[in-house]
Design an enzyme around this catalytic site. Structure first.
Site, PDB file in Angstrom:
ATOM      1  N   CYS A 275     -25.055   7.386 -25.674  1.00  0.00           N
ATOM      2  CA  CYS A 275     -24.232   6.475 -26.575  1.00  0.00           C
ATOM      3  C   CYS A 275     -24.995   5.848 -27.685  1.00  0.00           C
ATOM      4  O   CYS A 275     -24.484   5.105 -28.434  1.00  0.00           O
ATOM      5  CB  CYS A 275     -23.344   5.599 -25.978  1.00  0.00           C
ATOM      6  SG  CYS A 275     -22.700   6.535 -24.515  1.00  0.00           S
TER       7      CYS A 275
ATOM      8  N   ASN B 273     -26.487   3.226 -15.740  1.00  0.00           N
ATOM      9  CA  ASN B 273     -26.760   4.467 -16.419  1.00  0.00           C
ATOM     10  C   ASN B 273     -27.985   5.028 -16.877  1.00  0.00           C
ATOM     11  O   ASN B 273     -28.483   6.051 -17.001  1.00  0.00           O
ATOM     12  CB  ASN B 273     -25.644   4.648 -17.511  1.00  0.00           C
ATOM     13  CG  ASN B 273     -25.877   3.609 -18.615  1.00  0.00           C
ATOM     14  OD1 ASN B 273     -25.648   2.572 -18.258  1.00  0.00           O
ATOM     15  ND2 ASN B 273     -25.852   4.227 -19.629  1.00  0.00           N
TER      16      ASN B 273
HETATM   17  N1  PLP Z   1     -20.033   3.244 -18.493  1.00  0.00           N
HETATM   18  C1  PLP Z   1     -21.240   3.923 -18.060  1.00  0.00           C
HETATM   19  C2  PLP Z   1     -22.034   3.408 -16.996  1.00  0.00           C
HETATM   20  C3  PLP Z   1     -21.447   5.189 -18.721  1.00  0.00           C
HETATM   21  O1  PLP Z   1     -22.719   5.723 -18.466  1.00  0.00           O
HETATM   22  C4  PLP Z   1     -20.630   5.789 -19.780  1.00  0.00           C
HETATM   23  C5  PLP Z   1     -21.012   6.930 -20.429  1.00  0.00           C
HETATM   24  O2  PLP Z   1     -22.242   7.048 -20.796  1.00  0.00           O
HETATM   25  C6  PLP Z   1     -19.495   4.976 -20.089  1.00  0.00           C
HETATM   26  C7  PLP Z   1     -19.149   3.731 -19.419  1.00  0.00           C
HETATM   27  C8  PLP Z   1     -18.478   5.577 -20.946  1.00  0.00           C
HETATM   28  O3  PLP Z   1     -17.776   6.571 -20.479  1.00  0.00           O
HETATM   29  P1  PLP Z   1     -17.169   7.339 -21.545  1.00  0.00           P
HETATM   30  O4  PLP Z   1     -18.078   8.384 -22.249  1.00  0.00           O
HETATM   31  O5  PLP Z   1     -16.064   8.220 -20.696  1.00  0.00           O
HETATM   32  O6  PLP Z   1     -16.264   6.819 -22.424  1.00  0.00           O
END
Ligand code: PLP
Length: 377
Positions: A323, A149
């Site tokens: 996050c 990400n």
């Molecule tokens: N996994 C990846 C690679 C992400 O980029 C994200 C969100 O930023 C997530 C998991 C988490 O997803 P959610 O925001 O739907 O909890």
């Protein structure tokens, strides 16, 4: 506003908002109710499930709706460990996974599981051989994301799956495909993973809904949420019908002309690389495989200052994953880059709606930041 943070979240299209509104106000029946509007909603739910499952190229019966990608990741990990509880307590993952994978793994480590965390090279690459080498007879789970990400790198999930089948077929494979779904080839059949996590809000769907694919060879785990028996008895709780409707509609819209949309993002990324190359001290951290993510570093200029400066001009990019909420990125740290480079890392990410004019504006703002602010790292 110039929004270049599509890897953090995406806007929903009018059609997505419309169907959600309609479900909330008119088709509001509970799928468990035994009268007409409940029974109709139950049928409708299965159509929405099929839309998402078709896009993932999997059996709808093995796709379970969740509340988000984070839930899917957490669930996959606990379900895999439950399934393989007699095989062993060793987990293989990578240092660049999303926190939704790394945090539960670290928690499990504190409970006595053994964790092998693999580091990528300085460009964020990771090979299937590297992963397979770490696998032992007692490895219960391998968790490697499909697309990173923050870097956009694509990881060789199908090769890992093939290698596991040869080396230790009982080991289960989870891939977090939150950033890969409808951005890069992402067919459950071709990937061969036992668990695949999706999230709607990265592809033009609403926040607060996702899905987890669980392969037929996984003995269905004990319920994640016990109660009324929804989602095949595995995840009880009245279904979030409006969110699921929005997810399904977003998938439908995204698949319409998908090849052109992806091509557009690829061209934008190439354009951005070219445009940013003229900024002194700017380094492209990875050109990766995904068309929508471009990590760069303004060597010496702290990333949070860059994000704040551009943000004050209504240009939105991020310093690593949304996050992290301002904490420095564990993904960039895992690349082992010099402090000046790692400290100046920012991510640009695109959607089908992004234009070259927006990239120009961002490049100009980065150039001004470079020319007018003192480097501090
Ligand atoms: N996994 C990846 C690679 C992400 O980029 C994200 C969100 O930023 C997530 C998991 C988490 O997803 P959610 O925001 O739907 O909890």
């Amino acid at each position: 506003m110039i929004y270049l943070d599509y890897a953090a979240t995406t806007p929903v299209a009018r059609e997505v908002a419309d169907i959600m509104y309609q479900v909330l106000t008119e088709q509001f029946g509970n799928p468990s109710s035994q009268y007409r509007i409940g029974l109709e909603m139950k049928k409708q739910m299965e159509l929405w499930r099929k839309t998402v499952a078709d896009a993932l190229d999997c059996d709808p019966g093995r796709l379970f709706f969740t509340s988000c990608g984070t839930e899917g990741d957490n669930w996959a990990i606990t379900a895999a460990l439950w399934h393989n509880r007699r095989l062993g307590r060793h987990i293989v993952t990578t240092a660049v996974e999303h926190s939704a994978v790394l945090e539960p793994c670290r928690w499990l480590e504190r409970q006595g599981y053994e964790l092998t965390v693999l580091s990528p090279d300085s460009q964020g690459n990771l090979t299937a051989e590297q992963v397979l080498e770490a696998v032992r007879p007692d490895t219960a789970l391998v968790s490697v994301m499909l697309v990173n990400n923050e870097l956009g790198n694509l990881y060789p999930i199908a090769d890992i799956a093939r290698g596991l089948a040869a080396k230790n077929p009982q080991t289960l494979l989870h891939t977090d495909a939150v950033q890969g779904f409808l951005k890069v080839p992402c067919s459950a059949r071709n990937l061969g993973a036992d668990f695949i996590t999706l999230s709607a809000h990265k592809i033009g769907g609403p926040k607060g809904v996702g899905a987890l694919y669980i392969s037929p060879r996984v003995k269905l785990p004990k319920p994640l949420l016990a109660g009324g028996g929804q989602e095949g008895g595995l995840r009880s709780g009245t279904e979030a019908t409006a969110q699921i409707a929005g997810f399904s509609k977003a998938v439908e819209l995204r698949r319409d002309g998908l090849a052109e949309k992806l091509r557009h993002m690829e061209l934008l990324k190439a354009y951005a690389v070219e445009r940013l190359a003229s900024i002194p001290d700017l380094k492209i951290l990875s050109t990766g495989g995904a068309p929508h993510i471009l990590p760069v570093s303004l060597e010496g200029w702290p990333s949070q200052n860059i994000v704040n400066d551009l943000g004050s001009q209504d240009i939105f990019i991020s310093a690593g994953s949304a996050c992290h909420r301002g904490k420095s990125s564990h993904v960039v740290a895992a690349l082992g880059l010099p402090k000046k480079v790692a400290g100046g890392a920012v991510r640009l990410s695109f959607g089908p709606e992004t234009t070259t004019a927006e990239i120009d504006a961002c490049a100009d703002a980065l150039r001004v930041h470079h020319d007018t602010r003192m480097p501090m790292l």
